[in-house]
Write an enzyme that holds these catalytic residues in place. Sequence first.
Site, PDB file in Angstrom:
ATOM      1  CD  GLN A 147      -3.556  -4.298   6.136  1.00  0.00           C
ATOM      2  OE1 GLN A 147      -3.574  -3.788   6.121  1.00  0.00           O
ATOM      3  NE2 GLN A 147      -4.203  -6.180   5.624  1.00  0.00           N
TER       4      GLN A 147
ATOM      5  CG  ASP B  89      -9.585  -0.383   4.901  1.00  0.00           C
ATOM      6  OD1 ASP B  89      -9.194  -0.928   4.052  1.00  0.00           O
ATOM      7  OD2 ASP B  89      -8.782  -0.845   5.830  1.00  0.00           O
TER       8      ASP B  89
ATOM      9  CE  LYS C 271      -3.797  -2.268   1.911  1.00  0.00           C
ATOM     10  NZ  LYS C 271      -4.217  -2.836   3.538  1.00  0.00           N
TER      11      LYS C 271
END
Length: 295
Positions: free
Chosen positions: A97, A120, A53
């Site tokens: 994460q 997200d 990322k």
Amino acid sequence: MAQILDGLALSKQIKSEIKEEVEKILARKRRAPHLVAILVGNNGASKAYVNSKVKDCEEVGFTSSLIKFPNTVSEAELLEKIDELNKSKAVDGFIVQLPLPEQIDQEKIINAIDPRKDVDGFHPENFGKMALEMDTFLPATPFGILTLLERYNIDTKGKHCVIIGRSRIVGKPMSILMGRKDFPGNSTVTLVHSYTQNIEEYTKHADIVITALGTPDFLKGNMIKDGAIIIDVGITRVDDSSLPKGYRLAGDVDFESCKDKASWITPVPGGVGPMTRAMLMKNTILAYKTSVYND
Ligand code: GUN
């Protein structure tokens, strides 16, 4: 032989479109979009995902920051960092994460993220907006699959779409998105999961199968119908000492037995994975453009 839904090539195209947008932003003397990733602990797959990322951010011209916490971090410490990121005018979007260690309540962490920075698309407010077909951040993997279907102009209207797996990150949102009144969408959706009996009775009749199970080579050619569209979200590390890394990446789909029966199929790697990464970049630039701090 099925045609390949080339997620790697499409992700490169999308990233180059984003890069062009960033160049225009910078030409107007504005700061670049800024994505922050929080990584907790030492999970190998999580570290690899977060590193990619960060690499994607560099590629498209975003600023990125990686904040690492040890596995022993407390919920309070994480919440404090989230509060700081929520308030920061220099941060457009951030991700935590997953998975998180046992002592941390994942839902509490997700709930603490400002929905406007939730790139997200995991916050219940954003999930609810998605379900109600309002504008919001779509979770990156489902968003990536929709974009693949859209850019390859795959007809989804009135098709029977079977989704395998009901995770909050992939299966559940995917089932909602494929049924919405839009393109891609307007499918008749069946969501099958670990308690479904005879999954093949569903997949055999599906026009589109989306697998998000995490069981290598689960979907075999005799479980699909001729001409089916096969989307493989699975990406599992399988030990293989003959390879330099010591593992290979396996999808949920037995590519060999499905490839001659399907009309379209995503490879692993090079299918859904790179699309997921590109869509996080897309959500970040959207967060930047809709931020109250950047007109
Ligand atoms: N873990 C596996 N996939 C994801 C993802 O898309 N976002 C986050 N935050 N964690 C993940």
